[in-house]
Design a protein around this motif. Sequence first.
Motif, PDB file in Angstrom:
ATOM      1  N   THR A  40      11.071 -43.825  20.433  1.00  0.00           N
ATOM      2  CA  THR A  40      11.790 -42.597  20.770  1.00  0.00           C
ATOM      3  C   THR A  40      10.827 -41.655  21.491  1.00  0.00           C
ATOM      4  O   THR A  40       9.604 -41.794  21.376  1.00  0.00           O
ATOM      5  N   PRO A  41      11.351 -40.673  22.206  1.00  0.00           N
ATOM      6  CA  PRO A  41      10.455 -39.708  22.849  1.00  0.00           C
ATOM      7  C   PRO A  41       9.522 -39.014  21.856  1.00  0.00           C
ATOM      8  O   PRO A  41       8.354 -38.788  22.158  1.00  0.00           O
ATOM      9  N   SER A  42       9.997 -38.709  20.661  1.00  0.00           N
ATOM     10  CA  SER A  42       9.128 -38.038  19.686  1.00  0.00           C
ATOM     11  C   SER A  42       8.037 -38.979  19.177  1.00  0.00           C
ATOM     12  O   SER A  42       6.900 -38.551  18.956  1.00  0.00           O
ATOM     13  N   GLN A  43       8.342 -40.256  19.017  1.00  0.00           N
ATOM     14  CA  GLN A  43       7.319 -41.218  18.600  1.00  0.00           C
ATOM     15  C   GLN A  43       6.258 -41.381  19.692  1.00  0.00           C
ATOM     16  O   GLN A  43       5.059 -41.379  19.410  1.00  0.00           O
ATOM     17  N   ALA A  44       6.707 -41.489  20.937  1.00  0.00           N
ATOM     18  CA  ALA A  44       5.772 -41.612  22.056  1.00  0.00           C
ATOM     19  C   ALA A  44       4.926 -40.345  22.177  1.00  0.00           C
ATOM     20  O   ALA A  44       3.722 -40.424  22.469  1.00  0.00           O
ATOM     21  N   ALA A  45       5.515 -39.175  21.934  1.00  0.00           N
ATOM     22  CA  ALA A  45       4.776 -37.913  22.022  1.00  0.00           C
ATOM     23  C   ALA A  45       3.676 -37.851  20.968  1.00  0.00           C
ATOM     24  O   ALA A  45       2.569 -37.377  21.242  1.00  0.00           O
ATOM     25  N   VAL A  46       3.951 -38.343  19.767  1.00  0.00           N
ATOM     26  CA  VAL A  46       2.940 -38.344  18.707  1.00  0.00           C
ATOM     27  C   VAL A  46       1.786 -39.269  19.087  1.00  0.00           C
ATOM     28  O   VAL A  46       0.614 -38.904  18.952  1.00  0.00           O
ATOM     29  N   LEU A  61       0.417 -32.188  13.195  1.00  0.00           N
ATOM     30  CA  LEU A  61       1.247 -32.826  14.222  1.00  0.00           C
ATOM     31  C   LEU A  61       2.621 -32.168  14.290  1.00  0.00           C
ATOM     32  O   LEU A  61       3.152 -31.939  15.378  1.00  0.00           O
ATOM     33  N   ALA A  62       3.195 -31.871  13.128  1.00  0.00           N
ATOM     34  CA  ALA A  62       4.514 -31.217  13.102  1.00  0.00           C
ATOM     35  C   ALA A  62       4.452 -29.865  13.809  1.00  0.00           C
ATOM     36  O   ALA A  62       5.333 -29.535  14.612  1.00  0.00           O
ATOM     37  N   ALA A  63       3.402 -29.109  13.535  1.00  0.00           N
ATOM     38  CA  ALA A  63       3.266 -27.798  14.177  1.00  0.00           C
ATOM     39  C   ALA A  63       3.077 -27.955  15.686  1.00  0.00           C
ATOM     40  O   ALA A  63       3.694 -27.235  16.477  1.00  0.00           O
ATOM     41  N   ALA A  64       2.241 -28.904  16.086  1.00  0.00           N
ATOM     42  CA  ALA A  64       1.964 -29.101  17.509  1.00  0.00           C
ATOM     43  C   ALA A  64       3.212 -29.558  18.263  1.00  0.00           C
ATOM     44  O   ALA A  64       3.432 -29.169  19.415  1.00  0.00           O
ATOM     45  N   GLU A  65       4.022 -30.383  17.622  1.00  0.00           N
ATOM     46  CA  GLU A  65       5.238 -30.887  18.258  1.00  0.00           C
ATOM     47  C   GLU A  65       6.446 -29.992  18.007  1.00  0.00           C
ATOM     48  O   GLU A  65       7.542 -30.282  18.482  1.00  0.00           O
ATOM     49  N   ARG A  66       6.234 -28.939  17.229  1.00  0.00           N
ATOM     50  CA  ARG A  66       7.291 -27.973  16.917  1.00  0.00           C
ATOM     51  C   ARG A  66       8.513 -28.627  16.279  1.00  0.00           C
ATOM     52  O   ARG A  66       9.647 -28.432  16.716  1.00  0.00           O
ATOM     53  N   VAL A  67       8.225 -29.435  15.257  1.00  0.00           N
ATOM     54  CA  VAL A  67       9.296 -30.060  14.476  1.00  0.00           C
ATOM     55  C   VAL A  67       9.040 -29.762  12.998  1.00  0.00           C
ATOM     56  O   VAL A  67       7.936 -29.381  12.605  1.00  0.00           O
ATOM     57  N   ARG A  68      10.053 -29.963  12.199  1.00  0.00           N
ATOM     58  CA  ARG A  68       9.904 -29.769  10.758  1.00  0.00           C
ATOM     59  C   ARG A  68       8.998 -30.854  10.179  1.00  0.00           C
ATOM     60  O   ARG A  68       8.990 -31.988  10.670  1.00  0.00           O
ATOM     61  N   PRO A  69       8.254 -30.533   9.133  1.00  0.00           N
ATOM     62  CA  PRO A  69       7.388 -31.542   8.509  1.00  0.00           C
ATOM     63  C   PRO A  69       8.161 -32.797   8.079  1.00  0.00           C
ATOM     64  O   PRO A  69       7.644 -33.911   8.172  1.00  0.00           O
ATOM     65  N   GLN A  70       9.411 -32.613   7.628  1.00  0.00           N
ATOM     66  CA  GLN A  70      10.216 -33.770   7.210  1.00  0.00           C
ATOM     67  C   GLN A  70      10.502 -34.692   8.401  1.00  0.00           C
ATOM     68  O   GLN A  70      10.498 -35.919   8.266  1.00  0.00           O
ATOM     69  N   SER A  71      10.771 -34.107   9.557  1.00  0.00           N
ATOM     70  CA  SER A  71      11.020 -34.913  10.755  1.00  0.00           C
ATOM     71  C   SER A  71       9.759 -35.661  11.167  1.00  0.00           C
ATOM     72  O   SER A  71       9.816 -36.831  11.556  1.00  0.00           O
ATOM     73  N   MET A  72       8.613 -34.987  11.094  1.00  0.00           N
ATOM     74  CA  MET A  72       7.355 -35.643  11.439  1.00  0.00           C
ATOM     75  C   MET A  72       7.056 -36.767  10.462  1.00  0.00           C
ATOM     76  O   MET A  72       6.575 -37.838  10.862  1.00  0.00           O
ATOM     77  N   ALA A  73       7.358 -36.557   9.187  1.00  0.00           N
ATOM     78  CA  ALA A  73       7.119 -37.611   8.192  1.00  0.00           C
ATOM     79  C   ALA A  73       7.931 -38.861   8.537  1.00  0.00           C
ATOM     80  O   ALA A  73       7.423 -39.983   8.439  1.00  0.00           O
ATOM     81  N   ALA A  74       9.163 -38.678   8.975  1.00  0.00           N
ATOM     82  CA  ALA A  74      10.005 -39.824   9.354  1.00  0.00           C
ATOM     83  C   ALA A  74       9.444 -40.518  10.595  1.00  0.00           C
ATOM     84  O   ALA A  74       9.395 -41.752  10.662  1.00  0.00           O
ATOM     85  N   THR A  75       9.003 -39.741  11.559  1.00  0.00           N
ATOM     86  CA  THR A  75       8.422 -40.309  12.783  1.00  0.00           C
ATOM     87  C   THR A  75       7.167 -41.103  12.446  1.00  0.00           C
ATOM     88  O   THR A  75       6.982 -42.234  12.918  1.00  0.00           O
ATOM     89  N   LEU A  76       6.304 -40.528  11.620  1.00  0.00           N
ATOM     90  CA  LEU A  76       5.065 -41.211  11.253  1.00  0.00           C
ATOM     91  C   LEU A  76       5.330 -42.480  10.451  1.00  0.00           C
ATOM     92  O   LEU A  76       4.617 -43.478  10.616  1.00  0.00           O
TER      93      LEU A  76
END
Length: 149
Positions: A40-46, A61-76
Amino acid sequence: MTEKRTVPADSAAVAARELRAVFSRLRRTLREASATTDLTPSQAAVLSRLINDGPASASGLAAAERVRPQSMAATLAVLERHGLIGRRPDPEDGRRQLVSLTKDGLARIADSRRVREEWLARAMEERYTEDERATVLAALALLDRLSER
């Protein structure tokens, strides 16, 4: 005291609109040409952020990508499942984990960048004359000034 806001010249507004549209189409085309189309674009961005900025915490990473920590946890979690990232304790704060790219993650990013750059170079060679490529280079130098602060 209220700041007076000036309206940009029509040519600046048109240029801004067209530039955004062209970059958006080019980014989409490059993404389609790359080896990361299954991300996904968010996975590639990370992955890109980790290669550019180095290891980081999930909250960083969540702060840098401006997403909620829960969303970043799912991406990671997805990236970790694919073996593209790993986690290790932060040497400065053992309570935190640092996320970094694995060898597979580094190879994936390098391959994706190579594929995109090769596609873009071929497309520019096929679609532009030498003079037009020189014009693109001159325009890029001008556009680079937009990123200066």
